[in-house]
Design an enzyme around this catalytic site. Structure first.
Site, PDB file in Angstrom:
ATOM      1  N   SER A  40     -50.367  15.547 -27.588  1.00 14.78           N
ATOM      2  CA  SER A  40     -51.265  14.550 -28.150  1.00 14.78           C
ATOM      3  C   SER A  40     -52.577  15.243 -28.480  1.00 14.78           C
ATOM      4  CB  SER A  40     -51.487  13.434 -27.131  1.00 14.78           C
ATOM      5  OG  SER A  40     -52.729  12.814 -27.357  1.00 14.78           O
ATOM      6  N   GLU A  70     -37.510   9.778 -30.733  1.00 15.16           N
ATOM      7  CA  GLU A  70     -38.188   8.594 -31.295  1.00 15.16           C
ATOM      8  C   GLU A  70     -37.971   8.519 -32.807  1.00 15.16           C
ATOM      9  OE1 GLU A  70     -42.339   7.885 -29.765  1.00 15.16           O
ATOM     10  OE2 GLU A  70     -41.855   9.715 -28.680  1.00 15.16           O
TER      11      GLU A  70
END
Ligand code: ARG
Length: 470
Positions: free
Chosen positions: A290, A303
């Site tokens: 991140s 995902e």
């Protein structure tokens, strides 16, 4: 040398008094995407020309010129020199125009007894057949990766879930084999779709067949459109052959289902990787960080795969709706089959490729898995089964165990941590042999029927799958 096709931007033929507008040209042209079919288009043309010569419809010199010209074109396309022209609408007209430029009249004879309608139907089928073969290989690779991982974990215990609530213990291998089953059925479906895709439209011409003495079986054989016994597979109604795209729809349906299976696995990988489960780790090369939270490792690949499932399901909806209500025979609507089909193939192939690699790099946190199974009263059914073996009717046993679980919950301990006396207070037929039954291992061992989670069964299944994949 005059080239009729090169003048198409001015007008189709003497019949037209003005060229199409630039807007219409852009709207109707497909070359930007269907140039991807070039190899199939050339293969189809070579087979058609070979047959025309064998039937004496064109001369040997014409065939030699066509073969030389198409060889040169293949070289030009491969090396990026080929100049694709929007004005020439699609891959078929682009290649034919260049051929005529290169070899003259022989190029103009290639289209004898053929229409773009049977040509494009053949090209898409040939192209898709090759892509299905790649997908079958990739499905094998993914199944092999899952089997390799499973083989190390026939004794690794995890909670099996229903409603995402801890239900009964299973081995991690058993859980993985559920996906091997799904992907093996996907492979079966692909093989079935391949057989129906591998049929020859050429010879149907525009819609009604052709007045030339074509040998369709010759062309089918040359293109490998034969069944397992070598029998040529022909589309047997010219109207149907040029117009239906059901093979593309059923391929996309099989692909969508395969992606749905991938999305289920993805969802589990995401859950298992979360700190709240901490069952597995993915190799770093399949995760991302991140930009703001330094501690993060995100399972982006599963995902995204879960997300891409939506787009493949969307392509299925697009294609099946494209076909709906089309009157016989060919309609330009069908030009819209290509982009969804291409994207379906690309998405599925990339996903299968990356999943085979990713599953090879899964690290398993066996202790956490087992602790989660131990925490959830996962062997409560085993206690009920134990009581049934002691003579209680199942419904009564179920009730007895519910009381035992309630009491263990109040004490904040596992069933197996209750003392023998405490257990006997729920039913006097409980003896010291109960503790084996309450163990996770015992629970696993007990489910020793075909398709069950006992290590012995799972090992047999792994061996069976390996044999099948040879
Ligand atoms: N580009 C067209 C397609 O993809 C080829 C067939 C066109 N045939 C025709 N008669 N306009 O379907």
């Amino acid at each position: 040398m005059t080239n009729q096709l090169d003048k198409k931007s001015q007008a189709w033929s003497a019949l037209f008094s003005e060229p199409v507008s630039e807007l219409v040209q852009r709207y109707t042209s497909s070359v930007n995407f269907d140039k991807r079919l070039w190899q199939a288009d050339i293969d189809g043309s070579l087979a058609h020309a070979g047959m025309l010569a064998a039937q004496g419809i064109i001369g040997a010199k014409d065939l030699a010129d066509i073969e030389r010209g198409l060889g040169q074109i293949a070289h030009e396309i491969r090396s990026g020199e080929f100049e694709w022209k929007l004005a020439l609408e699609d891959v078929h007209l682009n290649i034919e125009a260049r051929l005529t430029q290169l070899v003259g009249d022989a190029g103009k004879r290639l289209h004898t007894g053929r229409s773009r309608n049977d040509q494009v139907a053949t090209d898409v089928r040939l192209w898709l057949r090759g892509e299905i073969d790649t997908i079958s290989q990739l499905l094998q690779g993914l199944q092999t990766a899952l089997l390799n991982l499973a083989a190390q974990h026939t004794q690794t215990i995890m909670p099996g879930f229903t409603h995402l609530q801890v239900a009964q213990p299973v081995s991690f291998a058993h859980h993985l084999l559920a996906y091997v089953e799904m992907f093996s059925r996907d492979a079966e479906r692909m093989a079935e779709v391949r057989a129906r895709t591998n049929r020859l439209p050429l010879g149907s011409a525009a819609l009604a067949g052709t007045s030339y003495p074509l040998d369709r079986e010759h062309v089918a054989r040359a293109l490998g459109m034969v069944d397992a016994h070598g029998v040529p597979q022909l589309c047997r109604n010219s109207l149907d052959a040029v117009s239906d795209r059901d093979f593309a729809i059923e391929f996309t349906s099989a692909a969508a289902l395969c992606m749905v299976h991938i999305s289920r696995l993805s969802e589990e990988l995401v859950l298992w990787m979360s700190q709240n489960f901490a069952f597995i780790g993915l190799a770093d090369r399949f995760t991302t960080g991140s930009s703001i939270m330094p501690q993060k490792k995100n399972p982006d690949v599963p995902e995204l795969a879960r997300g891409k499932t939506g787009r493949v399901v969307g392509h299925l909806m697009g294609l099946i709706t494209l076909m709906k209500g089309q009157p016989l025979a060919y309609n330009k609507d069908n030009q819209e089959d290509k982009e969804p089909l291409f994207d379906t193939v690309d998405t599925l192939q990339d996903t299968l490729r990356i999943f085979a690699e990713m599953m090879g790099g899964v690290s398993v946190k066996a202790t956490a898995m087992e602790a989660a199974a131990a925490r959830g009263y996962a062997t409560a059914t085993d206690l009920a089964d134990y009581l049934v073996k002691k003579g209680l009717p199942f419904r009564d046993a179920h009730e007895v165990v519910a009381h035992a679980v309630k009491s263990a919950q109040e004490l904040g301990i596992e069933l197996s941590a209750l003392s023998l006396d405490a257990l006997r207070s729920f039913n006097p037929s409980i003896g010291p042999d109960v503790f084996e039954v309450l163990s996770l291992k015992g629970s696993l061992q007990a489910r020793n029927t075909v398709g069950g989670t006992a290590p012995q069964q799972v090992q047999l299944e792994i061996a069976r799958h390996r044999q099948r994949l040879l």
